[in-house]
Design a protein around this motif. Sequence first.
Motif, PDB file in Angstrom:
ATOM      1  N   UNK A   1     -26.714  53.195   7.286  1.00 52.03           N
ATOM      2  CA  UNK A   1     -27.640  52.470   6.418  1.00 52.03           C
ATOM      3  C   UNK A   1     -28.219  53.489   5.449  1.00 52.03           C
ATOM      4  N   UNK A   2     -27.325  53.992   4.593  1.00 54.71           N
ATOM      5  CA  UNK A   2     -27.618  55.176   3.782  1.00 54.71           C
ATOM      6  C   UNK A   2     -28.767  54.968   2.813  1.00 54.71           C
TER       7      UNK A   2
ATOM      8  N   UNK B   1     -40.076  46.459   3.850  1.00 53.85           N
ATOM      9  CA  UNK B   1     -39.328  47.253   4.857  1.00 53.85           C
ATOM     10  C   UNK B   1     -38.949  46.440   6.091  1.00 53.85           C
ATOM     11  N   UNK B   2     -39.641  45.312   6.294  1.00 57.35           N
ATOM     12  CA  UNK B   2     -39.362  44.544   7.516  1.00 57.35           C
ATOM     13  C   UNK B   2     -38.143  43.622   7.358  1.00 57.35           C
ATOM     14  N   UNK B   3     -37.635  43.492   6.147  1.00 57.79           N
ATOM     15  CA  UNK B   3     -36.485  42.589   5.940  1.00 57.79           C
ATOM     16  C   UNK B   3     -35.215  43.158   6.593  1.00 57.79           C
ATOM     17  N   UNK B   4     -34.385  42.271   7.084  1.00 57.64           N
ATOM     18  CA  UNK B   4     -33.122  42.708   7.698  1.00 57.64           C
ATOM     19  C   UNK B   4     -32.265  43.471   6.694  1.00 57.64           C
ATOM     20  N   UNK B   5     -32.333  43.085   5.436  1.00 55.39           N
ATOM     21  CA  UNK B   5     -31.504  43.742   4.422  1.00 55.39           C
ATOM     22  C   UNK B   5     -31.900  45.221   4.250  1.00 55.39           C
ATOM     23  N   UNK B   6     -33.111  45.570   4.684  1.00 58.59           N
ATOM     24  CA  UNK B   6     -33.543  46.978   4.642  1.00 58.59           C
ATOM     25  C   UNK B   6     -33.234  47.651   5.976  1.00 58.59           C
ATOM     26  N   UNK B   7     -33.478  46.941   7.062  1.00 56.79           N
ATOM     27  CA  UNK B   7     -33.390  47.587   8.388  1.00 56.79           C
ATOM     28  C   UNK B   7     -31.953  47.735   8.885  1.00 56.79           C
ATOM     29  N   UNK B   8     -31.094  46.773   8.527  1.00 55.14           N
ATOM     30  CA  UNK B   8     -29.735  46.771   9.084  1.00 55.14           C
ATOM     31  C   UNK B   8     -28.687  47.108   8.019  1.00 55.14           C
ATOM     32  N   UNK B   9     -27.526  47.470   8.511  1.00 52.63           N
ATOM     33  CA  UNK B   9     -26.415  47.732   7.593  1.00 52.63           C
ATOM     34  C   UNK B   9     -25.932  46.404   7.013  1.00 52.63           C
ATOM     35  N   UNK B  10     -25.809  46.315   5.687  1.00 52.84           N
ATOM     36  CA  UNK B  10     -25.341  45.052   5.088  1.00 52.84           C
ATOM     37  C   UNK B  10     -23.821  44.961   5.150  1.00 52.84           C
ATOM     38  N   UNK B  11     -23.141  46.080   4.837  1.00 54.97           N
ATOM     39  CA  UNK B  11     -21.678  46.106   4.774  1.00 54.97           C
ATOM     40  C   UNK B  11     -21.179  44.956   3.897  1.00 54.97           C
ATOM     41  N   UNK B  12     -21.768  44.862   2.733  1.00 58.28           N
ATOM     42  CA  UNK B  12     -21.415  43.809   1.790  1.00 58.28           C
ATOM     43  C   UNK B  12     -22.246  43.981   0.523  1.00 58.28           C
ATOM     44  N   UNK B  13     -22.047  43.095  -0.475  1.00 54.60           N
ATOM     45  CA  UNK B  13     -22.620  43.341  -1.803  1.00 54.60           C
ATOM     46  C   UNK B  13     -24.088  42.931  -1.980  1.00 54.60           C
ATOM     47  N   UNK B  14     -24.987  43.556  -1.242  1.00 58.28           N
ATOM     48  CA  UNK B  14     -26.417  43.330  -1.475  1.00 58.28           C
ATOM     49  C   UNK B  14     -27.155  44.646  -1.235  1.00 58.28           C
ATOM     50  N   UNK B  15     -28.124  44.929  -2.100  1.00 60.09           N
ATOM     51  CA  UNK B  15     -28.855  46.205  -2.009  1.00 60.09           C
ATOM     52  C   UNK B  15     -30.351  45.978  -2.184  1.00 60.09           C
ATOM     53  N   UNK B  16     -31.187  46.496  -1.253  1.00 61.28           N
ATOM     54  CA  UNK B  16     -32.628  46.470  -1.472  1.00 61.28           C
ATOM     55  C   UNK B  16     -33.089  47.705  -2.253  1.00 61.28           C
ATOM     56  N   UNK B  17     -34.031  47.496  -3.179  1.00 55.55           N
ATOM     57  CA  UNK B  17     -34.595  48.621  -3.944  1.00 55.55           C
ATOM     58  C   UNK B  17     -36.096  48.671  -3.662  1.00 55.55           C
TER      59      UNK B  17
END
Length: 503
Positions: free
Chosen positions: A262-263, A387-403
């Motif tokens: 989760x780079x 920071x509590x969203x899954x898209x931040x905490x977990x690996x997405x391995x797909x086309x979505x990025x949190x900023x």
Amino acid sequence: MNEALAETKIFIDGEPRSAESGATYELRNPARPTELVGHAALASKGDVEDAVNAAHAAFPAWAALSYANRAEKLREIAAALSADEQAVAHRSELFTREHGKIRRETMLELSRLGDRFMQVAAFADRLASNEELGPSSMGPPFDTIITRQPRGVAALIVPWNWPLSILGAKLPQALLSGNTVVVKPAQNSAMVPSLTLKIIAELLPKGVVNFITGSAREIGDALVGHRLVRTVNFTGSIPVGRHVMRVAAENLTPVTLELGGNDAAIVLEDAELGPEAFQKMYLGTFSSSGQICMALKRLYVHESRYDEVVDGFRAACDRAVVGDGLLQDTTMGPVNNAGQLKVVTDMISEARAAGADVVECGQIPDEELYFGGGYFQRPTLVLDADQSLTVVKDEQFGPVLPIMKFSAEEQAIQMANNSDFGLCSSVWTQDAERAVRVAQRLEAGYTYLNNHGPMSQDGRAPFGGFKMSGVGRNLGYEGILGFTESHSITGPGGFLFKNLDTQ
Ligand code: NDP
């Protein structure tokens, strides 16, 4: 376009063959899941037994060759992999159809594999030279040689996302150091790895490279837990990695595990930003539709540069052309499978439901295809993500990025490290000293500076994760040593080196 149905076999003891049961399974095009691309052999436990036994029987003769001899074989393989341009183009097209990723990327993977064989061959001299410790006035009165020996049969397990590049991070390394192998490609991307492995296996003595395709549910434990398998090198998800480690523990078989990531990328206030930097961020995030372990997955930006990064990144995402990877203009293909697509769309839905600012970007030239049941998702940004969203905490391995924003370097380091993952990371700054200082505080096995992802990776350096991102290293010299045991040979002082010196 070659629309003929492909059919691939397994390969054991120098021969391609059907699975013992004769069974096969279907592979379908992720852009059009109703389209059958071909069939791969569905191996069973009996095939695992045959493959491991063949590798075990081939081991003594292969291990007895010199490093120079084996390096020569690796160079022959590298040449053969790219020898027939038409065949490479055919494999690239089939790869896009079975996997979904765009042609440019499948061509890149096909050529990268040969490069990795060449890179590994260059380590032969270093491996051949033993470490020698003579007696010293202060030290023990011994002559000692520290040498390296291959472990034996290596089980190499490869995921679907970058099946050939990842194969190149373990297969040439296992072979150069003198191991024989059984490779298990992923079910979802088995045909082009099989065709490629066949070219490799046919250039080697029988039994040195064997491969089996099928479902790991049926054959995984039989391979990993086989008493003749002496090392397991696995790339894939954390839950399966944990299971593999447990099964291997039964025989105390050593494992190398390259697992999820989760780079975090940290854009400091002095970063040099512009279209080139944003394009690098875009490619580091969304190449292969984001299905890369070392993709940029969390973007932390200093608050003074946040708006600039969001605007620049969004512009780069808007240039994306999402559709069939076979078309020349497409820059982003579908996600590889329905399960992975659901992981991503669930994260997006959760962020939307929580009131986050979610932006879907990119162009869709063929809406009928995009909305027609293929596993498509446009590049998506979740802005100022909590920071509590899954898209931040977990690996997405797909086309979505949190900023996300930060206000101080220390805070950015803490946010980046606040994760169970620790694969890669990046630091964006014009100050080299600061870049290294920040990098050294990140809990990650690799840090890119002013870039991120596979195109900015130095294959000579080891690669692997901290924390739950894995155990051990692939690539670099360390990646080769992982396939060896060290062996110390000691005699009385003057016994060994006197004799060696006079030879
Ligand atoms: P999985 O862990 O599901 O599968 C990976 C490989 O392991 C496949 O070949 C699979 O076979 C096999 N496998 C599954 N179960 C077993 C078992 N019990 N014993 C032996 N082998 C087994 O991962 P995915 O294919 O879904 O790949 C995506 C994941 O891999 C992501 O989390 C990603 O981060 C990670 N990854 C990590 C990389 C790294 O270098 N750190 C690089 C690339 C991906 P089958 O297909 O038959 O199930």
